[in-house]
Design a protein around this motif. Structure first.
Motif, PDB file in Angstrom:
ATOM      1  N   ASN A 127       0.684  -1.243  -0.061  1.00  0.00           N
ATOM      2  CA  ASN A 127       0.386  -0.218  -0.287  1.00  0.00           C
ATOM      3  C   ASN A 127       1.183   1.309   0.268  1.00  0.00           C
TER       4      ASN A 127
ATOM      5  N   GLN B 185     -12.645   1.530  -0.171  1.00  0.00           N
ATOM      6  CA  GLN B 185     -11.347   1.868  -0.528  1.00  0.00           C
ATOM      7  C   GLN B 185     -11.515   3.194  -0.792  1.00  0.00           C
ATOM      8  N   VAL B 186     -11.076   4.190  -0.281  1.00  0.00           N
ATOM      9  CA  VAL B 186     -11.456   5.592  -0.285  1.00  0.00           C
ATOM     10  C   VAL B 186     -11.719   6.231  -2.144  1.00  0.00           C
TER      11      VAL B 186
ATOM     12  N   LEU C 124      -6.447  -4.647   4.423  1.00  0.00           N
ATOM     13  CA  LEU C 124      -6.599  -3.874   5.170  1.00  0.00           C
ATOM     14  C   LEU C 124      -7.585  -5.171   6.194  1.00  0.00           C
TER      15      LEU C 124
ATOM     16  N   LYS D  28       2.286   1.531  -3.517  1.00  0.00           N
ATOM     17  CA  LYS D  28       0.754   2.075  -4.478  1.00  0.00           C
ATOM     18  C   LYS D  28       0.554   3.629  -4.264  1.00  0.00           C
TER      19      LYS D  28
ATOM     20  N   ASP E 104       4.417   6.506   5.077  1.00  0.00           N
ATOM     21  CA  ASP E 104       5.063   6.732   3.710  1.00  0.00           C
ATOM     22  C   ASP E 104       4.569   8.499   3.543  1.00  0.00           C
TER      23      ASP E 104
END
Ligand code: ADP
Length: 684
Positions: A441, A491-492, A507, A444, A472
């Motif tokens: 993630n 998913q956002v 997740l 990504k 990150d």
């Protein structure tokens, strides 16, 4: 359809009906009794009146005779020459008098008026008549009036004989005697009582007066009385009075009966009203209840409809997302295959093969995720207990990802604050899976900067708590979606415009696995600044602390498996080819066959040390083939091969004698590890 009638709705009206009718009957009975009493009283009063009137009529009638007597006495007998004249007058005026006669003191009838018709009586000696003599003598001495019983007259007919003794000049001279029936005056009075029947009897029970006798309506209300007529002779008459008119009786009782019928009708009506009222109330209540239920059902339905719509939307989104996620790597693979086919034989395919490898792995990851989440949610995932070193595992993972980060011009740093590097008991595979997902993630969702992995561990009471942070400098997550990202398929970035690939399962799997391990996972993030995922997992410390992984790899790198006798059993030739080639790279030259029956045969003929057995095969499946092989050669190690990674299949393979289980598609590293696990001792 008729609604079911409850007992209450019938019993209440029924008992009301019963009660009201009993009340009506009770009142009716009371009123009948009162009527009877009133009637009885009326008859009694009329009877009393009639008795008195009768006595007064008798007395009045007799008074005329008394008057004659007085005249005799006042005139010292002179009146004797005139009395007949007066007697005639009396006879004319009062029809109760039939005749008036003079009986001398020798008891001989001397004179009689009217003489006509009564001639037979003249000269009659009453001392010869039994019923006359004694009484006549007794009253003559006493001087009181005498009345005979109702008697048959010598001259014909019936009458009472009324004797009034006459005295003058100090001597008894005889009696003025009248034949009387008292009828006229009684009739005159009885005329006023048409509703009554009257019967009067003398002391000998001879009926001498009747009125309306044929019309007696009821003897129940009869009035009887005794009339004292002559006390000297103890002579009493009796009078009976009864109601004579049926209407007199029935008038009231019929109106009472009408009231009874009306009462019964009203109580029936009332009970019916109660019944219908209760029914309507019941129906209303039922309707209200049904309405309520309907509302609740409606609400439920609308909730379910909303849920279904939401689910349907989610399903559509999921399918379109999945289809996108599946098609993308597949298209990649197919496209690359076309490129390879068309390209020159001298071309270098390595780049294409790497890309195909990547696309295949993406596809496999996706399928694995979907299967994994299903396994987790149905509670079929269990943790293995192996000894491993999490600190080393993290180091390996970070080093494995480093190239990928760098290829995107991103940094990936590991900050390990642990000096202890404990070996723990836990499921290394699942632990790695979580960290890999977080690293993927980070890779990504980050386009500049990079990611830092921080590792810490602490030991308390033989429990090593591992704390890993993956931070990150990526796109970040909006605050309102932070709580949702651990839910599956969330998913956002959603819909057809989404920029990043992914199933939204990673997740969710991470959280479930961490919870299974007894740990927790959390996230902090700021949009456009970056995200930090933090994982805390407790592990039991292992008694046996492991050697360095690299040194282990060094130890096994020289192992030679070229003498291993291996049989590959699979009905799919591509799978046979892949496995054979992978084994050849590890120095193994395996035999192979496409079905279970020949595998059993080959195993019996040659001393294989290792058999790779596919599960799903025609004619004889892998379970049965393993059982038969192990029957004859129990020392042979059989490793199951299948794309079916459900725990049932794995457990079943173990019960049929398989030693281990490899999932398809095969991973070269796992294959290598497996050979090391079972044959390092042999080859060393
Ligand atoms: P996937 O990555 O396959 O979409 P995940 O369950 O791993 O599914 O992540 C769910 C969502 O959480 C992602 O789609 C993304 O929107 C958000 N997310 C996860 N990790 C990060 C990250 N490091 N930075 C920004 N967003 C993230």
């Amino acid at each position: 359809m008729y609604a079911k009638v409850r007992k209450r709705e019938v019993l209440i009206p029924f008992f009301s009906f019963l009660f009201l009718n009993l009340l009506v009957l009770f009142l009716w009975d009371k009123s009948i009794t009162a009527q009877k009493l009133a009637l009885q009283e009326r008859v009694h009063n009329s009877g009393e009146l009639l008795s008195q009137k009768f006595l007064s009529i008798v007395k009045n009638d007799i008074q005329s005779l008394e008057n004659l007597k007085h005249r005799f006495e006042i005139t010292d007998g002179d009146y004797f020459n005139f009395w007949e004249h007066d007697a005639e007058l009396i006879l004319q005026q009062n029809a109760s008098f039939k005749f008036i006669e003079w009986i001398d003191n020798f008891m001989i009838i001397r004179k009689i008026s009217p003489s006509e018709g009564n001639e037979a009586a003249i000269g009659l000696d009453i001392s010869k008549v039994d019923y006359r003599r004694d009484e006549w003598v007794k009253h003559s001495i006493d001087g009181s009036m005498n009345i005979t019983p109702w008697s048959k007259m010598t001259q014909g007919g019936h009458a009472f004989l009324v004797d009034v003794p006459v005295y003058f000049n100090g001597e008894f001279k005889g009696t003025i005697t009248a034949g009387m029936d008292f009828k006229e005056n009684l009739d005159a009075f009885a005329e006023n009582l048409p509703d009554y029947s009257i019967e009067i009897k003398d002391e000998n029970n001879s009926v001498f007066y009747t009125q309306n006798q044929s019309k007696i309506a009821s003897k129940d209300f009869m009035y009887t009385n005794v009339l004292k007529i002559d006390s000297l002779d103890n002579q009493n008459w009796s009078i009976k009075v009864s109601p004579a008119s049926a209407s007199f009786l029935s008038e009231k009782s019929s109106s009472t009966n009408n009231m009874l019928i009306l009462g019964i009708a009203l109580s029936t009506l009332m009970s019916l009203l109660i019944y219908f009222y209760l029914r309507s109330r019941l129906e209303t209540q039922r309707a209200i209840r049904a309405n309520k239920k309907l509302k609740i059902t409606n609400k439920k339905l609308s909730t379910q409809r909303n849920r279904a719509e939401k689910a349907s939307r989610a399903k559509t989104e999921f399918l379109s997302n999945m289809s996108h996620e599946i098609r993308t790597p597949l298209n990649g693979i197919l496209g690359l295959i076309q490129l390879v086919k068309k390209s020159d034989k001298t071309d270098n395919y390595d780049h294409y093969i790497d890309l195909m490898d990547q696309s295949s792995k993406n596809l496999l990851d996706l399928v694995n995720d979907v299967l994994e989440i299903d396994k987790i949610e149905s509670g079929k995932v269990s943790l293995k207990e192996t000894v491993y070193n999490p600190s080393k595992a993290i180091t390996t993972l970070v080093s494995q990802f480093k190239d990928e980060f760098e290829s995107k011009s991103l940094y990936l740093d590991l900050k390990s604050q642990s000096t202890t590097n404990f070996s723990v008991i836990g499921d290394e595979g699942k632990f790695n899976q979580v960290i890999i997902n977080l690293l993927k993630n980070a890779l990504k969702f980050t386009s500049s900067g990079g990611a830092t992995v921080t590792y810490e561990e602490s030991l308390v009471n033989n429990v090593v708590t591992v704390n890993i942070k993956v931070s990150d400098t990526g796109i970040g997550i909006p605050q309102h979606t932070l709580s949702k990202i651990f839910k599956r398929f969330t998913q956002v970035d959603q819909g057809i415009k989404k920029k990043h690939e992914g199933s939204g399962l990673g997740l969710a799997i991470c959280e479930n696995l961490i919870l299974l391990m007894g740990g927790k996972i959390s996230v902090e993030s700021q949009l456009d600044i970056g995200s930090t995922f933090q994982v805390n997992v407790p592990f039991k410390i292992s008694d046996k602390q492991l050697k360095d992984v690299n040194s282990l790899n060094d130890d096994i790198s020289h192992l030679d498996f070229s003498d291993l006798k291996v049989l590959v059993v699979d009905d799919n030739n591509i799978n046979v080819l892949v496995l054979t080639k992978l084994l050849e790279k590890l120095g193994v030259k395996p035999d192979y066959t496409n079905d279970g029956i020949s595998a059993v045969k080959m195993a019996n003929e040659k001393d294989y040390q290792l058999v790779f057995m596919d599960i799903h095969m025609p004619h004889m499946d892998g379970y049965e083939a393993t059982r038969l092989i192990k029957e004859n050669k129990p020392e042979v190690i059989v490793i199951g091969l299948s794309a079916d990674v459900t725990s049932q299949s794995i457990n079943k393979s173990i019960t049929f004698g398989m030693k281990d289980y490899l999932s398809k598609p095969l991973c070269p590293e796992k294959l290598h590890k497996l050979l090391i696990k079972y044959f390092s001792a042999v080859t060393n």
